[in-house]
Design an enzyme around this catalytic site. Structure first.
Site, PDB file in Angstrom:
ATOM      1  N   GLY A  26       0.840  -1.205   0.000  1.00  0.00           N
ATOM      2  CA  GLY A  26       0.000   0.000   0.000  1.00  0.00           C
ATOM      3  C   GLY A  26       0.860   1.234   0.000  1.00  0.00           C
ATOM      4  O   GLY A  26       0.742   2.090  -0.853  1.00  0.00           O
ATOM      5  N   THR A  27       1.743   1.330   0.915  1.00  0.00           N
ATOM      6  CA  THR A  27       2.963   2.104   0.845  1.00  0.00           C
ATOM      7  C   THR A  27       2.969   3.618   0.848  1.00  0.00           C
ATOM      8  O   THR A  27       2.231   4.277   0.135  1.00  0.00           O
ATOM      9  CB  THR A  27       3.760   1.704  -0.408  1.00  0.00           C
ATOM     10  OG1 THR A  27       3.890   0.317  -0.431  1.00  0.00           O
ATOM     11  CG2 THR A  27       5.114   2.290  -0.422  1.00  0.00           C
ATOM     12  N   SER A  28       3.896   4.115   1.633  1.00  0.00           N
ATOM     13  CA  SER A  28       4.376   5.497   1.493  1.00  0.00           C
ATOM     14  C   SER A  28       5.885   5.412   1.365  1.00  0.00           C
ATOM     15  O   SER A  28       6.543   4.920   2.278  1.00  0.00           O
ATOM     16  CB  SER A  28       4.022   6.314   2.729  1.00  0.00           C
ATOM     17  OG  SER A  28       2.631   6.298   2.930  1.00  0.00           O
TER      18      SER A  28
END
Lengths: 205, 216, 265
Positions: B19-21
């Protein structure tokens, strides 16, 4: 009913007894609800190993011929008959080869190892996952009913004669609750030096 | 697919997603990469301590976002090519070479991949360098780059607060505050903040736990 | 002949289009876990195999051997976990023989993930790989699409949420072998009791650095079936028989006796 494995109908069951195994099948071949034949046997013999094949009839016939071919080659190369454990692996790999275009079958294997005299039974799903069993194995359109019958009736260490009664009653009564199975039954009782095959009297509706 | 509109929704049902940042920032001594540590399968957090910062060669690293399987496969292939490159050329590859490999793989296989990658590194030729390679396989050289689902929340913040030639510590703080906000607002991002500092003196790894960054 | 055959694919697509969908494959509903400890790793699994709502096997084996010191727990499509594990196991042994080195866990991991990635998730194998090699003890998990994770503890399968709840609350740093075995057992038990897809017994495999792996088949059996109080044996002759044929299996020995041939004249 939207499953190819239940167009033609049919079931099979195998059981382990004391120094013996039994394998049985119904004789019906249908087209959906229409009965077509009452002599379609679903148990096949390869040396001293027995294979029950339920599911789509065209695949039952094809696989029987495939395994006859493969076990004949095996016999020529090895100069002996194939053992049940080896044959189970042959069935497994043959089915998994068609992982992404499977045969619509439910096979069971039964036999007695000629070296160790150990009874052996197992069943498979349509893509070759082996389900080893110490007591009984069931496949086909009446498999749910057979599970119930076997869990209730089975007991370990039955003699060949008692095993015959148990497996026959399990199959007969399961088939009576399945519209797609029945129309006769065949039972094999296998010991290390004797095979008896019996056709059972059953309902014809 | 008609070559213009790429439908990415048909890709990969029920698989593991980053999903990530993620982000990478250039500073006076080199470059720092940062990422959260959450991987999800649907609503389930499959891994809360993931390392999305992947070494492809020495001081050339990448941040991965999108499908975990795809980005790992691409990173593994790039890693293999860069190892071969050094063996054949007797010199380590530059960040630009690594980024070009990523870009080529992502562009040629765009129909099969869900991969958003930031490739960043330090090399003697270019010093610090950052290349962003978003989903279609284009490549963008940037002073700083942000990507992943959480990045949408920090475009404004980063735009206002990024300064060229920050110090190492200023850059670490910048990434920490940026990612802490991304994690705060994005449900698909979370866990710890991982960083890697790439300079002339090599690789330095940092981890910040929630208590270290919530008030950053 | 080699590899997978797509011969029946077109026929089955046609059947699907006519409304005859695919039959269900055996799936290992499953809870599987793995936990690292000081000097080794332990993996564990439940023993229930399901086909839809039916329990297909009450005591199946979900712990597979990749090499004598590297084992793997499988969830997902039962046939896929079994076959992919056998294939990579074979290739790992060939690789070990050609390199003349003991197989490594990362090698097994790389071979598995590259194989699964190639099939884009169509091979439904979800694996926890654990093992020891000259490099030390390792624990990984692999998803069907080919992504891998690393960690001190892992859980996968339909019961992974129940198992992870136990792991997250009871895991601590520097576990002993016995503590890791207990933690694994409790995590699997959480799956057995709370997840419908998991059940029956706990299988366990302990891999310690410098030792052979130890498989504890049915380490815990919390679901033993009560013996029947009554016998359901039928009286002989209950079943009506239409026809009976008996085949006696006899040994046939062939001896070749040379004929006397008259060489005179």
């Amino acid at each position: 009913m939207s499953n190819p494995a239940s167009i033609n109908g049919g079931s099979a069951v195998a059981m382990v007894g004391k120094d013996c195994v039994a394998i049985a099948c119904d004789l019906r071949l249908g087209n959906q609800s229409l009965g077509v034949a009452n002599n379609f046997e679903k148990v096949f013999q390869f040396g001293h190993v027995f294979l029950g094949l339920t599911g789509l009839a065209t695949d039952v016939i094809t696989l029987n011929e495939t395994f006859r071919f493969k076990t004949n080659l095996y016999k020529m190369r090895e100069e002996r008959d194939i053992e049940p454990e080896t044959f189970a692996n042959l069935v497994s790999t043959s089915l998994y080869e068609k992982r992404f275009g499977p045969y619509f079958v439910g096979p069971i294997v039964a036999g007695i190892n000629s070296k160790t005299n150990q009874p052996f039974i197992c069943s498979f799903d349509s893509i070759g996952c082996i389900d080893y069993s110490k007591d009984f194995a069931v496949v086909g359109t009446a498999s749910d009913q057979l599970y119930g019958m076997c869990e209730g009736l089975y007991e370990p260490n039955l003699s060949p004669d008692d095993l015959f009664e148990t497996i026959s009653q399990a199959l007969l009564n399961a088939n009576d609750r399945d519209a797609l199975s029945g129309w006769g039954a065949a039972v094999y009782i296998i010991t290390k030096d004797k095979i008896s095959k019996r056709y059972l009297k059953s309902r014809q509706d | 697919m008609n070559g213009i509109n790429v439908d990415i929704n048909h890709l990969k049902k029920g698989e593991v997603n980053l999903g990530t940042s993620i982000m990478a920032v250039k500073f006076d001594g080199g470059v720092i990469l940062g990422a959260d540590s959450r991987t999800t399968t649907g609503a389930y957090i499959a891994n809360r301590v993931t390392d999305k910062l992947t070494q492809v060669h020495g001081t050339v690293w990448c941040c991965r976002s999108g499908s975990a399987a795809d980005t790992q496969a691409v990173a593994d292939i790039v890693k293999y090519h860069l190892e071969l490159y050094e063996a054949q050329h007797g010199a380590p590859p530059t960040t630009k070479i690594a980024a070009s490999l990523f870009q080529e793989l992502c562009y040629n296989n765009k129909d099969a991949l869900t991969a958003g990658i930031i490739c960043a590194g330090y090399d003697d030729k270019e010093k610090g360098a950052i290349y962003s390679i978003p989903i279609g396989g284009s490549i963008h050289k940037q002073e700083y780059a942000i990507a992943g689902s959480g990045s949408t929340f920090i475009y404004g913040y980063c735009n206002k607060n990024f300064k060229s030639n920050m110090t190492r510590d200023e850059t670490v703080e910048f990434i920490k505050t940026s990612l802490s906000q991304a994690i705060k607002w994005d449900g698909s991002s979370g866990g710890v903040i991982r960083m890697v500092v790439l300079t002339a003196s090599g690789v330095e790894r940092l981890v910040f736990y929630p208590e270290d960054y919530v008030n950053a | 002949m080699a590899g997978l055959s797509f011969d029946n694919h077109q026929r089955n697509q046609f059947l699907s289009a006519k409304g005859f969908g695919s039959p269900k494959a055996t799936s290992t509903g499953t809870t599987i876990v793995g936990v690292k400890f000081e000097g080794g790793v332990v993996i564990a699994a439940d023993t229930r195999a399901t086909s839809g709502p039916i329990v297909a096997d009450k005591n199946c084996e979900k712990l597979h051997r990749l090499s004598p010191t590297i084992w793997c727990a499988g969830a997902g499509t039962a046939a896929d976990t079994e076959m992919v594990t056998q294939l990579i196991g074979s290739n790992l042994e060939l690789h070990a023989m050609s390199t003349e080195r003991k197989p490594r866990v990362v090698t097994a991991l790389t071979m598995l993930k590259q194989h699964l990635f190639k099939y884009q998730g169509h091979i439904g194998a979800y694996l926890i790989v654990g093992g020891v090699d000259p490099t030390g003890a390792h624990l990984f998990s692999i998803h069907a699409h080919g992504s891998t994770d690393i960690g001190f503890y892992q859980s996968l399968g339909s019961g992974s949420l129940a198992a992870m709840a136990v792991l997250e609350s009871n895991w601590k740093e520097g576990l002993t072998k016995e503590e890791a075995m207990k933690l694994c057992t409790e995590a699997i038990e959480a799956g057995i009791w709370n997840d419908l897809g998991s059940g029956s017994n706990v299988d366990l495999c302990v891999m310690e650095v410098g030792k052979d792996a130890q498989l504890y088949r049915n380490y815990l059996k919390p679901n033993v079936r009560e013996a029947k109080v009554k016998s359901y044996k039928f009286a002989r002759g209950t079943t009506a028989v239409l026809k009976e044929s008996i085949y006696n299996l006899v040994d046939i020995e062939e001896t070749v006796v040379p004929m006397e041939v008259d060489t005179e004249a």
